[in-house]
Design a protein around this motif. Structure first.
Motif, PDB file in Angstrom:
ATOM      1  N   GLY A   1       0.797  -1.218   0.000  1.00  0.00           N
ATOM      2  CA  GLY A   1       0.000   0.000   0.000  1.00  0.00           C
ATOM      3  C   GLY A   1       0.827   1.263   0.000  1.00  0.00           C
ATOM      4  O   GLY A   1       0.395   2.297  -0.515  1.00  0.00           O
ATOM      5  N   ASN A   2       2.030   1.198   0.568  1.00  0.00           N
ATOM      6  CA  ASN A   2       2.931   2.354   0.611  1.00  0.00           C
ATOM      7  C   ASN A   2       3.796   2.469  -0.637  1.00  0.00           C
ATOM      8  O   ASN A   2       4.671   3.336  -0.704  1.00  0.00           O
ATOM      9  N   GLY A   3       3.578   1.582  -1.609  1.00  0.00           N
ATOM     10  CA  GLY A   3       4.366   1.644  -2.842  1.00  0.00           C
ATOM     11  C   GLY A   3       5.795   1.192  -2.657  1.00  0.00           C
ATOM     12  O   GLY A   3       6.697   1.688  -3.316  1.00  0.00           O
ATOM     13  N   ASP A   4       6.030   0.228  -1.770  1.00  0.00           N
ATOM     14  CA  ASP A   4       7.364  -0.267  -1.428  1.00  0.00           C
ATOM     15  C   ASP A   4       7.522  -1.718  -1.885  1.00  0.00           C
ATOM     16  O   ASP A   4       7.276  -2.647  -1.112  1.00  0.00           O
ATOM     17  N   PRO A   5       7.939  -1.944  -3.149  1.00  0.00           N
ATOM     18  CA  PRO A   5       8.060  -3.309  -3.652  1.00  0.00           C
ATOM     19  C   PRO A   5       9.004  -4.187  -2.834  1.00  0.00           C
ATOM     20  O   PRO A   5       8.689  -5.347  -2.557  1.00  0.00           O
ATOM     21  N   ALA A   6      10.149  -3.657  -2.426  1.00  0.00           N
ATOM     22  CA  ALA A   6      11.105  -4.457  -1.643  1.00  0.00           C
ATOM     23  C   ALA A   6      10.494  -4.862  -0.310  1.00  0.00           C
ATOM     24  O   ALA A   6      10.674  -6.000   0.146  1.00  0.00           O
ATOM     25  N   GLY A   7       9.756  -3.970   0.315  1.00  0.00           N
ATOM     26  CA  GLY A   7       9.101  -4.296   1.566  1.00  0.00           C
ATOM     27  C   GLY A   7       7.992  -5.320   1.387  1.00  0.00           C
ATOM     28  O   GLY A   7       7.754  -6.147   2.262  1.00  0.00           O
ATOM     29  N   ALA A   8       7.325  -5.282   0.236  1.00  0.00           N
ATOM     30  CA  ALA A   8       6.235  -6.224  -0.031  1.00  0.00           C
ATOM     31  C   ALA A   8       6.724  -7.661  -0.111  1.00  0.00           C
ATOM     32  O   ALA A   8       5.984  -8.589   0.195  1.00  0.00           O
ATOM     33  N   VAL A   9       7.979  -7.853  -0.510  1.00  0.00           N
ATOM     34  CA  VAL A   9       8.518  -9.216  -0.639  1.00  0.00           C
ATOM     35  C   VAL A   9       9.478  -9.571   0.492  1.00  0.00           C
ATOM     36  O   VAL A   9      10.042 -10.662   0.512  1.00  0.00           O
ATOM     37  N   ALA A  10       9.646  -8.681   1.450  1.00  0.00           N
ATOM     38  CA  ALA A  10      10.637  -8.880   2.521  1.00  0.00           C
ATOM     39  C   ALA A  10      10.359 -10.105   3.379  1.00  0.00           C
ATOM     40  O   ALA A  10      11.294 -10.702   3.915  1.00  0.00           O
ATOM     41  N   ASN A  11       9.097 -10.485   3.523  1.00  0.00           N
ATOM     42  CA  ASN A  11       8.743 -11.635   4.355  1.00  0.00           C
ATOM     43  C   ASN A  11       8.404 -12.878   3.533  1.00  0.00           C
ATOM     44  O   ASN A  11       7.742 -13.783   4.026  1.00  0.00           O
ATOM     45  N   TYR A  12       8.858 -12.918   2.303  1.00  0.00           N
ATOM     46  CA  TYR A  12       8.655 -14.079   1.435  1.00  0.00           C
ATOM     47  C   TYR A  12       9.807 -15.069   1.607  1.00  0.00           C
ATOM     48  O   TYR A  12      10.953 -14.668   1.844  1.00  0.00           O
ATOM     49  N   THR A  13       9.514 -16.367   1.408  1.00  0.00           N
ATOM     50  CA  THR A  13      10.580 -17.362   1.305  1.00  0.00           C
ATOM     51  C   THR A  13      11.286 -17.155  -0.030  1.00  0.00           C
ATOM     52  O   THR A  13      10.719 -16.560  -0.964  1.00  0.00           O
ATOM     53  N   GLN A  14      12.509 -17.638  -0.136  1.00  0.00           N
ATOM     54  CA  GLN A  14      13.274 -17.475  -1.379  1.00  0.00           C
ATOM     55  C   GLN A  14      12.562 -18.088  -2.583  1.00  0.00           C
ATOM     56  O   GLN A  14      12.652 -17.570  -3.688  1.00  0.00           O
ATOM     57  N   ASP A  15      11.848 -19.194  -2.369  1.00  0.00           N
ATOM     58  CA  ASP A  15      11.169 -19.885  -3.474  1.00  0.00           C
ATOM     59  C   ASP A  15       9.666 -19.622  -3.482  1.00  0.00           C
ATOM     60  O   ASP A  15       8.876 -20.430  -3.970  1.00  0.00           O
ATOM     61  N   VAL A  16       9.240 -18.474  -2.981  1.00  0.00           N
ATOM     62  CA  VAL A  16       7.825 -18.128  -2.886  1.00  0.00           C
ATOM     63  C   VAL A  16       7.112 -18.356  -4.222  1.00  0.00           C
ATOM     64  O   VAL A  16       7.697 -18.150  -5.295  1.00  0.00           O
ATOM     65  N   GLU A  17       5.881 -18.809  -4.133  1.00  0.00           N
ATOM     66  CA  GLU A  17       5.017 -18.852  -5.317  1.00  0.00           C
ATOM     67  C   GLU A  17       4.068 -17.671  -5.212  1.00  0.00           C
ATOM     68  O   GLU A  17       3.354 -17.522  -4.219  1.00  0.00           O
ATOM     69  N   HIS A  18       4.084 -16.817  -6.234  1.00  0.00           N
ATOM     70  CA  HIS A  18       3.240 -15.623  -6.258  1.00  0.00           C
ATOM     71  C   HIS A  18       2.318 -15.746  -7.459  1.00  0.00           C
ATOM     72  O   HIS A  18       2.773 -15.842  -8.596  1.00  0.00           O
ATOM     73  N   ASP A  19       1.019 -15.745  -7.208  1.00  0.00           N
ATOM     74  CA  ASP A  19       0.048 -16.001  -8.265  1.00  0.00           C
ATOM     75  C   ASP A  19      -1.114 -15.035  -8.153  1.00  0.00           C
ATOM     76  O   ASP A  19      -1.932 -15.136  -7.249  1.00  0.00           O
ATOM     77  N   VAL A  20      -1.168 -14.082  -9.070  1.00  0.00           N
ATOM     78  CA  VAL A  20      -2.311 -13.189  -9.170  1.00  0.00           C
ATOM     79  C   VAL A  20      -3.130 -13.706 -10.344  1.00  0.00           C
ATOM     80  O   VAL A  20      -2.744 -13.552 -11.502  1.00  0.00           O
ATOM     81  N   VAL A  21      -4.224 -14.354 -10.023  1.00  0.00           N
ATOM     82  CA  VAL A  21      -5.029 -15.028 -11.030  1.00  0.00           C
ATOM     83  C   VAL A  21      -5.521 -14.016 -12.065  1.00  0.00           C
ATOM     84  O   VAL A  21      -6.061 -12.965 -11.721  1.00  0.00           O
ATOM     85  N   GLY A  22      -5.258 -14.313 -13.331  1.00  0.00           N
ATOM     86  CA  GLY A  22      -5.698 -13.454 -14.416  1.00  0.00           C
ATOM     87  C   GLY A  22      -4.636 -12.498 -14.920  1.00  0.00           C
ATOM     88  O   GLY A  22      -4.783 -11.924 -15.997  1.00  0.00           O
ATOM     89  N   PHE A  23      -3.550 -12.317 -14.165  1.00  0.00           N
ATOM     90  CA  PHE A  23      -2.485 -11.446 -14.637  1.00  0.00           C
ATOM     91  C   PHE A  23      -1.566 -12.253 -15.546  1.00  0.00           C
ATOM     92  O   PHE A  23      -1.264 -13.414 -15.268  1.00  0.00           O
ATOM     93  N   PRO A  24      -1.082 -11.640 -16.627  1.00  0.00           N
ATOM     94  CA  PRO A  24      -0.188 -12.355 -17.546  1.00  0.00           C
ATOM     95  C   PRO A  24       1.096 -12.793 -16.851  1.00  0.00           C
ATOM     96  O   PRO A  24       1.593 -12.126 -15.948  1.00  0.00           O
ATOM     97  N   GLY A  25       1.604 -13.947 -17.270  1.00  0.00           N
ATOM     98  CA  GLY A  25       2.902 -14.402 -16.784  1.00  0.00           C
ATOM     99  C   GLY A  25       2.871 -15.132 -15.463  1.00  0.00           C
ATOM    100  O   GLY A  25       3.912 -15.555 -14.976  1.00  0.00           O
ATOM    101  N   GLY A  26       1.719 -15.287 -14.848  1.00  0.00           N
ATOM    102  CA  GLY A  26       1.680 -15.924 -13.538  1.00  0.00           C
ATOM    103  C   GLY A  26       1.306 -17.374 -13.637  1.00  0.00           C
ATOM    104  O   GLY A  26       0.843 -17.821 -14.667  1.00  0.00           O
ATOM    105  N   PRO A  27       1.488 -18.120 -12.582  1.00  0.00           N
ATOM    106  CA  PRO A  27       2.192 -17.724 -11.359  1.00  0.00           C
ATOM    107  C   PRO A  27       3.704 -17.667 -11.582  1.00  0.00           C
ATOM    108  O   PRO A  27       4.213 -18.237 -12.541  1.00  0.00           O
ATOM    109  N   VAL A  28       4.378 -16.967 -10.672  1.00  0.00           N
ATOM    110  CA  VAL A  28       5.840 -16.861 -10.733  1.00  0.00           C
ATOM    111  C   VAL A  28       6.426 -17.432  -9.451  1.00  0.00           C
ATOM    112  O   VAL A  28       5.741 -17.543  -8.437  1.00  0.00           O
ATOM    113  N   ARG A  29       7.695 -17.791  -9.515  1.00  0.00           N
ATOM    114  CA  ARG A  29       8.407 -18.340  -8.349  1.00  0.00           C
ATOM    115  C   ARG A  29       9.636 -17.508  -8.043  1.00  0.00           C
ATOM    116  O   ARG A  29      10.323 -17.053  -8.945  1.00  0.00           O
ATOM    117  N   GLY A  30       9.876 -17.340  -6.743  1.00  0.00           N
ATOM    118  CA  GLY A  30      11.074 -16.665  -6.282  1.00  0.00           C
ATOM    119  C   GLY A  30      10.865 -15.182  -6.049  1.00  0.00           C
ATOM    120  O   GLY A  30       9.997 -14.544  -6.657  1.00  0.00           O
TER     121      GLY A  30
END
Length: 136
Positions: A18-47
């Motif tokens: 919400g604060n527009g901080d991409p690095a902060g948004a992923v700071a609590n992710y595991t290294q191999d995180v699966e990120h999936d925004v359903v309907g967005f091109p290119g997803g899901p992504v890993r890492g």
């Protein structure tokens, strides 16, 4: 994980997003995180690098102006959160130019946790509502 531990990770993530901080948004992710925004091109992504690319684009295209929690459900290593999101589409969303329109839509997050971090984030958007508001 306890619901309080999950909530801390999720709140940190959503606050950074919400604060527009991409690095902060992923700071609590595991290294191999699966990120999936359903309907967005290119997803899901890993890492983290791929998820970071997503958030860099998101904060370019969308400015969050409010988020209201509607429902939260907890399981052993997962939680589901339904929010009502408000913001301005400064770029494009779902391939539709935003023209700086203010929109409001529901979003459902499904988080899975591992080793005290977010291991998976699955996001469902009310795409019909977004499209209707951007093309009205």
């Amino acid at each position: 994980m306890t619901p309080a531990e999950m909530e801390n990770l999720v709140e940190d993530h959503l606050r950074a997003e919400g604060n527009g901080d991409p690095a902060g948004a992923v700071a609590n992710y595991t290294q191999d995180v699966e990120h999936d925004v359903v309907g967005f091109p290119g997803g899901p992504v890993r890492g983290i690098p791929a998820a970071l690319d997503f958030y860099r684009q998101l904060v370019t295209d969308f400015r969050t102006e409010g988020e209201k929690r509607l429902h939260t459900y907890y399981a052993d290593d997962a939680c589901v959160i339904e929010n009502l999101m408000q913001g301005t589409v400064t770029g494009a969303m779902l391939g539709i130019p935003g023209n700086n329109r203010h929109i409001e839509f529901r979003v459902l997050h499904v988080f899975e946790f591992q080793d005290g971090k977010i291991a998976r984030e699955n996001v469902w958007l009310d795409g019909a509502s977004i499209a209707a508001q951007l093309t009205a």
